[in-house]
Design an enzyme around this catalytic site. Structure first.
Site, PDB file in Angstrom:
ATOM      1  N   CYS A 136       0.972  -1.198  -0.020  1.00 43.32           N
ATOM      2  CA  CYS A 136       0.005   0.036  -0.032  1.00 43.32           C
ATOM      3  C   CYS A 136       0.713   1.159  -0.065  1.00 43.32           C
ATOM      4  O   CYS A 136       0.617   2.184  -0.722  1.00 43.32           O
ATOM      5  CB  CYS A 136      -0.935  -0.094   1.268  1.00 43.32           C
ATOM      6  SG  CYS A 136      -1.940   1.563   1.439  1.00 43.32           S
TER       7      CYS A 136
ATOM      8  N   CYS B  41      -1.280   1.852  -3.147  1.00 42.89           N
ATOM      9  CA  CYS B  41      -2.505   2.596  -3.007  1.00 42.89           C
ATOM     10  C   CYS B  41      -1.828   4.049  -3.088  1.00 42.89           C
ATOM     11  O   CYS B  41      -2.305   4.905  -3.784  1.00 42.89           O
ATOM     12  CB  CYS B  41      -3.161   2.369  -1.787  1.00 42.89           C
ATOM     13  SG  CYS B  41      -3.651   0.676  -1.333  1.00 42.89           S
TER      14      CYS B  41
ATOM     15  N   LYS C 133       0.320   5.106  -6.050  1.00 40.75           N
ATOM     16  CA  LYS C 133      -0.848   5.240  -7.088  1.00 40.75           C
ATOM     17  C   LYS C 133      -1.669   6.429  -7.043  1.00 40.75           C
ATOM     18  O   LYS C 133      -1.788   7.370  -8.063  1.00 40.75           O
ATOM     19  CB  LYS C 133      -1.527   4.052  -7.120  1.00 40.75           C
ATOM     20  CG  LYS C 133      -2.711   3.988  -8.092  1.00 40.75           C
ATOM     21  CD  LYS C 133      -4.081   4.511  -7.615  1.00 40.75           C
ATOM     22  CE  LYS C 133      -4.680   4.259  -6.468  1.00 40.75           C
ATOM     23  NZ  LYS C 133      -5.179   2.853  -6.138  1.00 40.75           N
TER      24      LYS C 133
ATOM     25  N   TYR D 157      -8.823  -3.682 -11.309  1.00 48.10           N
ATOM     26  CA  TYR D 157      -8.445  -2.399 -10.765  1.00 48.10           C
ATOM     27  C   TYR D 157      -7.091  -1.564 -11.348  1.00 48.10           C
ATOM     28  O   TYR D 157      -7.057  -0.416 -11.671  1.00 48.10           O
ATOM     29  CB  TYR D 157      -8.097  -2.464  -9.178  1.00 48.10           C
ATOM     30  CG  TYR D 157      -9.187  -2.607  -8.294  1.00 48.10           C
ATOM     31  CD1 TYR D 157      -9.623  -1.574  -7.401  1.00 48.10           C
ATOM     32  CD2 TYR D 157      -9.615  -3.996  -7.984  1.00 48.10           C
ATOM     33  CE1 TYR D 157     -10.874  -1.734  -6.404  1.00 48.10           C
ATOM     34  CE2 TYR D 157     -10.924  -4.175  -7.025  1.00 48.10           C
ATOM     35  CZ  TYR D 157     -11.127  -3.195  -6.235  1.00 48.10           C
ATOM     36  OH  TYR D 157     -12.291  -3.223  -5.526  1.00 48.10           O
TER      37      TYR D 157
ATOM     38  N   GLU E 117      -6.921   1.680 -13.544  1.00 51.42           N
ATOM     39  CA  GLU E 117      -6.307   3.059 -12.894  1.00 51.42           C
ATOM     40  C   GLU E 117      -4.984   3.442 -13.575  1.00 51.42           C
ATOM     41  O   GLU E 117      -4.857   4.535 -13.816  1.00 51.42           O
ATOM     42  CB  GLU E 117      -5.951   2.621 -11.415  1.00 51.42           C
ATOM     43  CG  GLU E 117      -7.141   2.663 -10.612  1.00 51.42           C
ATOM     44  CD  GLU E 117      -6.708   2.109  -8.962  1.00 51.42           C
ATOM     45  OE1 GLU E 117      -7.684   2.351  -8.217  1.00 51.42           O
ATOM     46  OE2 GLU E 117      -5.827   1.721  -8.800  1.00 51.42           O
TER      47      GLU E 117
ATOM     48  N   HIS F 215     -27.210  21.379  -1.659  1.00 46.55           N
ATOM     49  CA  HIS F 215     -27.184  21.666  -2.835  1.00 46.55           C
ATOM     50  C   HIS F 215     -26.300  22.972  -3.225  1.00 46.55           C
ATOM     51  O   HIS F 215     -26.049  23.954  -1.988  1.00 46.55           O
ATOM     52  CB  HIS F 215     -28.784  22.433  -3.159  1.00 46.55           C
ATOM     53  CG  HIS F 215     -29.007  22.729  -4.577  1.00 46.55           C
ATOM     54  ND1 HIS F 215     -29.201  22.066  -5.712  1.00 46.55           N
ATOM     55  CD2 HIS F 215     -29.107  24.190  -4.961  1.00 46.55           C
ATOM     56  CE1 HIS F 215     -29.344  22.890  -6.754  1.00 46.55           C
ATOM     57  NE2 HIS F 215     -29.502  24.201  -6.404  1.00 46.55           N
TER      58      HIS F 215
ATOM     59  N   GLU G 259     -26.158  15.012  -4.552  1.00 50.47           N
ATOM     60  CA  GLU G 259     -27.564  15.414  -4.206  1.00 50.47           C
ATOM     61  C   GLU G 259     -28.631  14.201  -4.782  1.00 50.47           C
ATOM     62  O   GLU G 259     -29.735  14.057  -4.520  1.00 50.47           O
ATOM     63  CB  GLU G 259     -27.968  16.806  -4.069  1.00 50.47           C
ATOM     64  CG  GLU G 259     -27.842  17.314  -5.682  1.00 50.47           C
ATOM     65  CD  GLU G 259     -28.689  18.911  -5.594  1.00 50.47           C
ATOM     66  OE1 GLU G 259     -29.476  19.120  -4.939  1.00 50.47           O
ATOM     67  OE2 GLU G 259     -27.583  19.614  -6.150  1.00 50.47           O
TER      68      GLU G 259
END
Ligand code: NDP
Length: 467
Positions: free
Chosen positions: A45, A50, A53, A182, A186, A441, A446
């Site tokens: 990681c 991760c 990346k 993944y 990516e 908003h 939303e």
């Protein structure tokens, strides 16, 4: 417990996300803990996954941001990108994080051993650098995984994997990324946004198996709009080096494609080779992953395994969770099974994916009566930017109980959105709960609380009503 018979109460092999967390938490109970690491502290990681990346993703997003800014009144003459500068800065940040990991282990009282450790039989562990043998009451294997080198592919050794992609001396002009998961998706986003002519080569019908089909199709379309080529239902049968240094990949059908780099992103394999598992008779499955019970214990009483070396979910937060459950079970006498229900996840494609729970296809197989709520729209930010890229939001709802079974987002900040959706879906939120939540908003998110009418009602797998 005969802890004093051994040098340590717990010996952890592997200082990645899972191993470090387990070692620290166990040491905080007063246990004598060591962790051995043959490479760098932080594991996949932090060092080659991760974190670097995400830094590359951030870097690659500036190109589009510069383009988009023109519609908002900005102008610039000389925006340039330098890959070696990015890599140097990324490496500096990774070194800083590794330092923090080391410091935290020390602070917790964990002994860090910078050597490869292998099982030597019984409670013994052999340290291959110093040649010492130590013993521990309990052993935790957290050695993680590594990219599948795809040895069945002739010329696979000419290709790179994600490990090398983080350290390329220069950006290639053209790259083919084999795989549709993944990592392939990516890195395709990263390279393409940095101006590399990028192709994804995927053996299946549609990229990103296991994700909701609407997300997969829309990401595919948006990637093609960006100029990323996607070739499905095909694979290379051979890769060879050309005289100009480029690579030629020959498809099974016989035609070929030349690229400066070919990257293999065809899954990851558990790091179990040479670990000495056979000395204790530790069971593995056919991929080589260590088999564990619900509490991460192997078939050998005093040995546990967590993270990617087991065949569960290959995600950092899952490895950390397994580590915490292990410490609860073993050091706090609170047997705790890792919980794999409703694990939210993100794919840092561009646009991004954030998702939690069941896909529509999965729900169709498991749930009799479903209501699907879906919207596809152009986010407001893309209007002045003149960008056509769309965003997708989708809720999969059990129409009998009104429970939200799955929530899927493709678009800006989808990973952040998935984290929050993960809480509500995990709590068992109903569609009515979403409906009575006031919208924020103006945001894109939303839309998640303003989809009042189902776009499809499904009974026993068949659509009975469609908007
Ligand atoms: P994935 O399992 O996601 O994808 C592997 C891909 O390779 C699939 O498309 C698979 O095809 C294909 N493949 C497998 N074997 C072959 C083969 N022999 N020939 C051709 N294609 C093949 O693995 P990744 O390597 O992308 O990533 C490993 C794991 O790391 C992920 O599963 C994920 O858990 C984790 N990860 C998480 C990230 C995140 O949280 N954002 C980022 C990166 C990795 P098929 O679909 O047909 O099986």
């Amino acid at each position: 417990m005969n802890a004093r018979r051994h040098d340590y109460d717990l010996f952890v092999i592997g200082a990645g996300s899972g191993g470090v967390r387990a070692a620290r938490l166990a040491a905080q109970t007063g246990a004598r803990v060591a962790v051995a690491e043959e490479s760098r502290v932080g594991g996949t990681c932090v060092i080659r996954g991760c974190v670097p990346k995400k830094l590359l993703v951030y870097a690659s997003q500036f190109g589009e941001a510069f383009q988009d800014s023109i519609g908002y009144g900005w102008s610039y003459d000389d925006a340039r990108f330098d890959w070696p500068t990015l890599i140097a800065h990324k490496d500096r940040e990774i070194a800083r994080l590794e330092g923090l990991y080391r410091a935290n282990l020390e602070k917790a009282g964990v002994e860090l051993i910078d050597e490869r450790a292998v099982l030597a039989g019984g409670h013994d562990i052999h340290l291959q650098g110093s040649g010492r043998t130590v013993s521990a009451e309990r052993i935790l294997i957290a050695t993680g995984g590594r990219p599948n080198p795809h040895q069945a592919l002739e010329g696979h050794e000419l290709c790179i994997t994600s490990d090398e992609a983080f350290h390329l001396e220069k950006l290639p002009e053209k790259i083919v990324i084999a795989g549709g998961g993944y990592i392939a998706v990516e890195f395709a986003g990263i390279f393409a946004s940095m101006g590399v002519e990028t192709t994804i080569l995927y053996r299946g019908k549609e990229i990103l198996q296991r994700f909701d089909m609407d997300l997969r199709r829309l990401l595919h379309a948006e990637y093609e709009n960006k100029g990323i080529h996607i070739r499905c239902q095909d694979v290379f049968g051979r890769v060879e080096r050309l005289d100009n240094g480029w690579l030629r990949g020959t498809f099974l059908g016989g035609d070929c494609y030349d690229a400066e780099q070919i990257m293999l992103a065809v899954g990851r394999l558990p790091n179990t080779a040479g670990l000495g598992l056979e000395k204790l008779g530790i069971e593995t499955d056919k991929r080589g992953s260590i088999c564990v019970d619900d509490y991460s214990r192997t078939n050998v009483e005093h040995v546990w395994a967590i993270g990617d070396v087991t065949d569960r979910m290959q995600l950092t937060p899952v490895a950390i969770h397994e580590a915490m459950c292990f410490v609860d079970t073993v050091f706090h006498d609170r047997p705790t099974r890792p919980d794999y229900d409703f694990v939210p996840t993100a794919v840092f494609s561009q646009p991004e994916i954030g998702t939690v729970g069941m896909t529509e296809d999965e729900a169709r197989k498991k749930v009799d009566h479903l209501a699907i709520y879906k919207t596809v729209f152009r986010p407001m930010k893309n209007t002045l930017a003149g960008r056509s890229e769309r965003m997708l939001m989708k809720l999969v709802v059990d129409a009998d109980t009104d429970k939200v079974l799955g929530a899927h987002v493709l678009g800006p900040d989808a990973g952040e959105t998935a984290q929050l959706l993960g809480i509500s879906v995990k709590m068992g939120a109903t569609k009515a709960d979403f409906d009575r939540t006031m919208a924020v908003h103006p945001t894109a998110a939303e839309e998640l609380v303003t989809m009042y009418k189902p776009t499809a009602v499904i009974r026993r797998g068949e659509v009975v009503e469609a908007a």
